[in-house]
Design an enzyme around this catalytic site. Structure first.
Site, short mmCIF file in Angstrom:
data_model
loop_
_atom_site.label_atom_id
_atom_site.label_comp_id
_atom_site.label_asym_id
_atom_site.label_seq_id
_atom_site.Cartn_x
_atom_site.Cartn_y
_atom_site.Cartn_z
NE ARG A 5 2.33 4.22 1.87
CZ ARG A 5 3.46 4.65 2.41
NH1 ARG A 5 3.82 4.29 3.64
NH2 ARG A 5 4.27 5.44 1.76
N GLY A 6 4.47 1.83 0.23
CA GLY A 6 5.89 2.15 0.36
C GLY A 6 6.65 0.96 -0.21
CG ASP A 46 7.39 3.28 -5.44
OD1 ASP A 46 7.48 4.25 -4.66
OD2 ASP A 46 6.58 2.35 -5.26
O1 MRU Z 1 1.73 4.79 -3.24
P1 MRU Z 1 2.71 4.57 -2.14
O2 MRU Z 1 2.26 5.12 -0.84
O3 MRU Z 1 3.15 3.13 -2.04
O4 MRU Z 1 3.98 5.40 -2.59
C1 MRU Z 1 5.14 5.36 -1.80
C2 MRU Z 1 6.21 6.23 -2.31
O5 MRU Z 1 6.08 6.87 -3.32
C3 MRU Z 1 7.50 6.24 -1.56
O6 MRU Z 1 8.16 7.45 -1.75
C4 MRU Z 1 8.37 5.10 -2.10
O7 MRU Z 1 7.73 3.88 -2.00
C5 MRU Z 1 9.72 4.98 -1.54
S1 MRU Z 1 9.97 5.25 0.16
C6 MRU Z 1 9.89 3.91 1.01
#
Ligand code: MRU
Length: 371
Positions: free
Chosen positions: A52-53, A263
């Site tokens: 994720r990220g 995102d």
């Molecule tokens: O649901 P996730 O864990 O994928 O959410 C990730 C985030 O909200 C991060 O802040 C975002 O992807 C940017 S940082 C790499």
């Protein structure tokens, strides 16, 4: 080349076509690596937050698509014409794009891979496959090219992390800084050192005393499980708080700035990020604190005029009804579980990008960035 300071979110498999994923759902208890060699497995891993990220999702999707199509090329079961190969890639990209709807990096990386492969196939007679330290199983010229191009996407992301780290770290005084962050924006969320946490790693490397307050990020605790683990592993001072403690912490004067990721970054500078980001932006404004958002250009989508146009992923109700596998609410209680929220541009002090710091008005600065 890998850097042992950072956990490796995704790599190539060496013994057969596929990718090797650090399954983040087991952290911080266990470091489980998961080999994936089919599209269904890559889709499942992204949808269920094994990776994720936003940048890590994009890189994993590109590498996963390249590896799974290469598997059929190497087995001789792939279409033999370039146009049929591109159609196969396009079908796979469409499947993976559906895994998580908010992260712009997902379709950005997949479309970049397709565009680069199309160009390579057009010029195959005159152009060599891209140079890269490719896994030995990529033997056929098409799979070597495909894997090399996906690897370019991985290494470009790592380079963008380094750049964001430098630019972000330059924002803070060398005497030391106390930062509040949200979710996980580190190595686990990218192919390098991270987005917002890249600045933290860079400050640490420069010898600047840096303390990080990490919000736990309910419902699935990316802050508690991942950020706390990742920063402790790197020897960086980290203090965990529940999301509802952020305002009191600011009121106590314990925070110099908020720094987190995105995102999606829209044409007008609105950002979409982990649920709770908007609340932190309002709290930062109330307390007169800088509010920094770090994102590579692959997160920027100028076709989105404002945050209102970004689809917000809604996830399973059980993520809220349960905590760590234990039910904490009546089984049938209604739940609202958006994974992300929208923060308007006027609450953001600056965007930390790989190309430098963008300040308001964000519209023209973002236009220049993507051009
Ligand atoms: O649901 P996730 O864990 O994928 O959410 C990730 C985030 O909200 C991060 O802040 C975002 O992807 C940017 S940082 C790499």
């Amino acid at each position: 080349m890998t850097d042992s300071r950072y956990p490796l979110a995704v790599a190539w498999l060496h013994d057969r076509p596929g990718i090797d994923l650090l399954d983040q759902t087991f952290l911080p208890h266990e470091e489980v690596r998961r080999p994936l060699d089919d599209l269904e497995g890559v889709f499942e891993a992204i949808a269920n937050l094994r990776v994720r990220g936003a940048p890590a999702i994009g890189v994993t999707a590109a590498m996963g698509l390249a590896a799974t199509v290469s598997r059929s090329i190497e087995a001789g079961t792939s279409p033999e014409s370039p146009s049929a190969l591109l159609a196969q890639l396009d079908r796979g990209a469409r499947v993976l794009e559906g895994a998580r709807p908010t992260a712009r990096n997902l379709s950005h990386s997949l479309r970049a891979l397709l565009g680069a492969m199309r160009e390579w196939l057009d010029q195959e007679a005159t152009t060599r496959a891209p140079q890269a330290d490719l896994p030995g199983w990529a033997c056929h010229p098409w799979s070597r090219a495909l894997v090399g191009l996906a690897d370019d996407i991985r290494s470009a992301d790592a380079a963008q992390c380094r750049q964001m780290g430098m630019h972000g770290a330059d924002l803070f005084p060398s005497e030391g800084v106390s930062l509040l962050t949200h979710c996980n924006t580190g190595a686990l969320a990218t192919a390098g050192s991270g987005t917002a946490l890249a600045a933290v790693y860079e400050l640490h490397a420069r010898g600047v005393p840096v303390r990080v307050y990490a919000c736990e990020a309910r419902p699935v605790l990316q802050g508690a499980r991942l950020t706390a683990w990742e920063l402790q592993r790197a020897g960086i001072e980290v203090t965990l708080i529940t999301d509802s403690m952020a305002g009191a912490l600011m009121a106590e004067g314990q925070v110099d700035a908020v720094i987190l990721g995105a995102d999606a970054v829209c044409a007008n500078g609105d950002v979409v990020n982990k649920i709770g980001t908007y609340t932190l932006a309002l709290l930062a404004q109330e307390h007169g604190l800088p509010f920094y958002v770090a994102a590579p250009r692959t997160t920027v989508d100028k076709s989105l005029a404002s945050g209102a146009q970004v689809p917000i992923e809604e996830r399973s109700a059980d993520e809220v009804r349960f905590l760590g596998g234990v039910r904490t609410a009546p089984p049938d209680v209604a739940v609202w579980n958006p994974a992300f929220d929208r923060t308007p541009a006027h609450l953001i002090t600056a965007l930390i990008t790989d190309a430098g710091i963008l300040r308001p008005p964000f519209g023209p600065a973002i236009q220049r960035l993507v051009d």
